[in-house]
Design an enzyme around this catalytic site. Structure first.
Site, PDB file in Angstrom:
ATOM      1  N   CYS A   9      48.521  29.258  33.485  1.00 20.75           N
ATOM      2  CA  CYS A   9      49.388  28.820  32.401  1.00 20.75           C
ATOM      3  C   CYS A   9      50.754  29.492  32.440  1.00 20.75           C
ATOM      4  O   CYS A   9      50.926  30.536  33.058  1.00 20.75           O
ATOM      5  CB  CYS A   9      48.763  29.174  31.058  1.00 20.75           C
ATOM      6  SG  CYS A   9      47.180  28.405  30.809  1.00 20.75           S
ATOM      7  N   GLY A  35      51.493  25.528  35.756  1.00 18.52           N
ATOM      8  CA  GLY A  35      50.477  24.626  35.207  1.00 18.52           C
ATOM      9  C   GLY A  35      51.004  23.215  35.114  1.00 18.52           C
ATOM     10  O   GLY A  35      52.106  23.005  34.600  1.00 18.52           O
ATOM     11  N   ASN A 109      47.863  32.803  28.267  1.00 21.64           N
ATOM     12  CA  ASN A 109      47.790  32.782  29.730  1.00 21.64           C
ATOM     13  C   ASN A 109      46.841  33.897  30.162  1.00 21.64           C
ATOM     14  O   ASN A 109      47.009  35.039  29.758  1.00 21.64           O
ATOM     15  CB  ASN A 109      49.190  33.019  30.317  1.00 21.64           C
ATOM     16  CG  ASN A 109      49.207  33.167  31.834  1.00 21.64           C
ATOM     17  OD1 ASN A 109      50.099  33.780  32.384  1.00 21.64           O
ATOM     18  ND2 ASN A 109      48.258  32.590  32.519  1.00 21.64           N
ATOM     19  N   GLY A 110      45.858  33.542  31.002  1.00 21.96           N
ATOM     20  CA  GLY A 110      44.896  34.537  31.487  1.00 21.96           C
ATOM     21  C   GLY A 110      43.482  34.069  31.231  1.00 21.96           C
ATOM     22  O   GLY A 110      43.270  33.051  30.577  1.00 21.96           O
ATOM     23  N   CYS A 243      48.681  41.674  38.205  1.00 23.77           N
ATOM     24  CA  CYS A 243      48.157  40.808  39.271  1.00 23.77           C
ATOM     25  C   CYS A 243      49.122  40.794  40.456  1.00 23.77           C
ATOM     26  O   CYS A 243      50.225  40.241  40.362  1.00 23.77           O
ATOM     27  CB  CYS A 243      47.973  39.389  38.746  1.00 23.77           C
ATOM     28  SG  CYS A 243      47.587  38.208  40.058  1.00 23.77           S
ATOM     29  N   TYR A 249      52.449  35.133  45.626  1.00 24.44           N
ATOM     30  CA  TYR A 249      52.493  33.669  45.688  1.00 24.44           C
ATOM     31  C   TYR A 249      52.889  32.962  44.384  1.00 24.44           C
ATOM     32  O   TYR A 249      53.670  32.027  44.416  1.00 24.44           O
ATOM     33  CB  TYR A 249      51.108  33.162  46.124  1.00 24.44           C
ATOM     34  CG  TYR A 249      50.926  31.663  46.043  1.00 24.44           C
ATOM     35  CD1 TYR A 249      51.570  30.809  46.933  1.00 24.44           C
ATOM     36  CD2 TYR A 249      50.123  31.095  45.059  1.00 24.44           C
ATOM     37  CE1 TYR A 249      51.406  29.431  46.853  1.00 24.44           C
ATOM     38  CE2 TYR A 249      49.957  29.714  44.975  1.00 24.44           C
ATOM     39  CZ  TYR A 249      50.598  28.892  45.879  1.00 24.44           C
ATOM     40  OH  TYR A 249      50.450  27.532  45.790  1.00 24.44           O
ATOM     41  N   CYS A 389      39.053  35.301  41.892  1.00 26.06           N
ATOM     42  CA  CYS A 389      39.711  35.906  40.731  1.00 26.06           C
ATOM     43  C   CYS A 389      38.978  35.499  39.458  1.00 26.06           C
ATOM     44  O   CYS A 389      38.578  34.350  39.320  1.00 26.06           O
ATOM     45  CB  CYS A 389      41.160  35.425  40.652  1.00 26.06           C
ATOM     46  SG  CYS A 389      42.035  36.074  39.215  1.00 26.06           S
ATOM     47  N   CYS A 440      46.316  45.116  40.215  1.00 22.42           N
ATOM     48  CA  CYS A 440      44.995  44.600  40.550  1.00 22.42           C
ATOM     49  C   CYS A 440      45.041  44.082  41.993  1.00 22.42           C
ATOM     50  O   CYS A 440      45.950  43.343  42.357  1.00 22.42           O
ATOM     51  CB  CYS A 440      44.623  43.462  39.604  1.00 22.42           C
ATOM     52  SG  CYS A 440      43.078  42.634  40.056  1.00 22.42           S
ATOM     53  N   CYS A 443      40.972  40.664  44.529  1.00 21.95           N
ATOM     54  CA  CYS A 443      40.637  39.557  45.429  1.00 21.95           C
ATOM     55  C   CYS A 443      40.652  39.989  46.894  1.00 21.95           C
ATOM     56  O   CYS A 443      40.116  39.291  47.747  1.00 21.95           O
ATOM     57  CB  CYS A 443      41.539  38.350  45.177  1.00 21.95           C
ATOM     58  SG  CYS A 443      43.259  38.743  44.974  1.00 21.95           S
TER      59      CYS A 443
HETATM   60  S1  SF4 Z   1      41.797  39.244  41.398  1.00 18.01           S
HETATM   61 FE1  SF4 Z   1      43.636  38.816  42.661  1.00 18.01          FE
HETATM   62  S2  SF4 Z   1      44.511  36.948  41.758  1.00 18.01           S
HETATM   63 FE2  SF4 Z   1      43.080  37.816  40.236  1.00 18.01          FE
HETATM   64  S3  SF4 Z   1      44.311  39.158  38.905  1.00 18.01           S
HETATM   65 FE3  SF4 Z   1      43.493  40.446  40.552  1.00 18.01          FE
HETATM   66  S4  SF4 Z   1      45.110  40.405  42.139  1.00 18.01           S
HETATM   67 FE4  SF4 Z   1      45.491  38.691  40.759  1.00 18.01          FE
END
Ligand code: SF4
Length: 471
Positions: A9, A35, A109-110, A243, A249, A389, A440, A443
């Site tokens: 979003c 989105g 968003n999230g 993130c 990306y 994710c 984070c 992934c």
């Molecule tokens: S898992 Fe990957 S895509 Fe999801 S919030 Fe963490 S860094 Fe971002």
């Protein structure tokens, strides 16, 4: 990666401007990449909230008569791609309800990782849900809160939730912007003349002429009323988990997110990949559009000439009529076509931001070979994407992620590249310097910052952090 993953979003709010709804509409245009399934705007005039929503792109949903009805000097907008909940108009946002706290509009968003448990509990206490989106859980928690002041009710609601939220709530007299304590999704604050703008990314500010001020901080609850912003940090501080995929990306390269210029970070990822891999070739070409920024960094660092290896068709719609006689790689070819005069007879270094399933880049490599490329070196400016994710990015199941199933050498053989190089996690984080620990990387690493567990004990003592007058 071409369209293999989608975002959840985008949000934008404008306060204190006579053309608030028009500006929010423009801001949503700038955020359309976040989105494309549905969009909506809620405006506020004399304390009354009005909503207009629809399925599809901003340009398809809104026309001038619709915008003319969204009167008032404040407005809140949302573009949505569903990561939880079905693709249906009921799930379009902002969600606008009348409840014991008055009219309340919420845009989110999230992904909340405990929304199913919270929802089940609310339903057992009589709540009736209208949608299947996790965002409605927030609305019910606000409505059910025993707190009388709306900002206290929002904090009370958020204290019961786990996971990722960047949130904007609009009421008859206030606007409340909040980010979860880890700060997974971006949210930025700007000035717009005497008014205020808040958005997911600064590219929305550039379009409407707002001036970037700062991030809404992870864990911050910013309440804007009567032209004054009061900022609270009501929850225990957590290790930040912005993130990193926003920088790889999702965010637009002309945006600043997490206080970082996205293009520059991507360019640096490309430079680090060039150093780490040491791969040499005749030319560097990006997979458009996501590999463009990193290919500049790779070229600068390696000294290898960068060229345009593909032409992208920007006018491909969501559906197309496939010819009866099948054309090899029709879907990808519609979007991308190699430039024969550039790649023919060359050792080509192709720069992409990530590999998800591997099927698209296999087709890209095959198309480059058909166009005469001699050797193809595939360079990926992120580490192998191994884990889905759960915080608001729509990724395939783990079984579909090619790097979760086979080794890098097996991926190289699967995509039929001559060499395959990934950016290391260490190399990726080196670009972020001292702040690297605040991201984070689940992934890639499988280390999820928030596990799916029982809600933490609420800490509802709101203390005043700062108070600034925005005018
Ligand atoms: S898992 Fe990957 S895509 Fe999801 S919030 Fe963490 S860094 Fe971002």
């Amino acid at each position: 990666m071409i369209d293999e993953m989608t975002h959840s979003c985008g949000l934008i709010a404008v306060l204190g401007h006579p053309e608030a709804a028009n500006l929010v509409y423009l801001g949503l245009y700038a955020l359309q990449h976040r989105g494309q399934e549905s969009c909506g705007i809620v405006s506020r005039s004399n304390g009354r909230l009005r909503a207009a929503k629809g399925m599809g792109l901003v340009a398809d949903v809104f026309d001038q008569p619709k915008l003319d009805k969204l009167v008032g000097d404040s407005a809140l907008g949302h573009v949505r791609y569903s990561t939880t909940g079905a693709t249906q108009i009921e799930n379009a946002q902002p969600i606008l309800v009348d409840c014991s706290k008055g009219s309340v509009a919420v845009a989110h968003n999230g992904n909340l990782v405990n929304s199913l448990e919270v929802r089940a509990e609310l339903e057992s206490r009589g709540s009736i849900f209208q949608t299947t989106s996790d965002s409605e859980t927030i609305v019910h928690l606000i409505a059910k809160s025993r707190m009388t002041e709306i900002e206290d009710a929002v904090v009370d609601a958020l204290s019961k939730l786990k996971g990722a939220y960047s949130l904007i709530t609009m009421t008859h007299d206030a606007l409340i912007a909040a980010r979860d304590p880890r700060g997974f999704r971006p949210l930025v604050l700007g000035k717009l003349g005497d008014g205020v703008a808040i958005a997911s990314e600064t590219c929305a500010f550039d379009l409407i002429g707002a001036e970037y001020v700062r991030e809404i901080e992870p864990g911050e609850v910013a309440v804007i009323r009567d032209g004054e912003l009061k900022s609270y940090f009501p929850f225990p501080a957590k290790r930040k988990a912005r993130c990193i995929f926003e920088l790889i990306y999702f965010a637009r390269p002309d945006s600043v997110v997490f206080s970082k210029p996205v293009h520059v970070v991507r360019r640096d990822f490309g430079a680090v990949l060039a150093r780490e891999s040491g791969v040499q070739g005749d030319i560097v070409i990006p997979v458009p559009d996501s590999g463009i920024c990193a290919s500049i960094g790779y070229s600068q660092e390696s000294g290898i000439f960068r060229d345009k290896g593909f032409t992208r068709n920007h006018y491909v719609g969501r559906t197309f009529i496939e010819p009866k006689q099948s054309i090899r790689y029709f879907g990808v070819k519609l979007k991308l076509n190699p430039i024969r005069g550039v790649v023919s007879g060359k050792d080509v270094i192709v720069i992409d931001d990530s590999i998800v399933r591997g099927t698209t880049c296999r087709k890209i490599i095959d198309m480059l070979r058909s166009a005469g490329a001699k050797r193809i070196h595939y360079g990926v400016t992120s580490p192998p994407y191994r884990y889905p994710c759960v915080y608001g990015i729509d990724t395939p199941n783990k079984e579909e992620l090619v790097a979760s199933k086979i080794s890098i050498e097996e991926i190289r053989r699967f995509i039929a590249a001559d060499t395959l190089s990934y950016l290391s996690i260490r190399g990726m984080l080196s670009v972020l310097g001292d702040e690297a620990k605040g991201y984070c990387t689940a992934c890639f690493s499988g280390k999820y910052p928030v596990v799916h567990a029982a809600p933490e004990a609420a800490q509802l003592d709101i203390f005043k952090y700062s108070s600034i007058n925005i005018r």
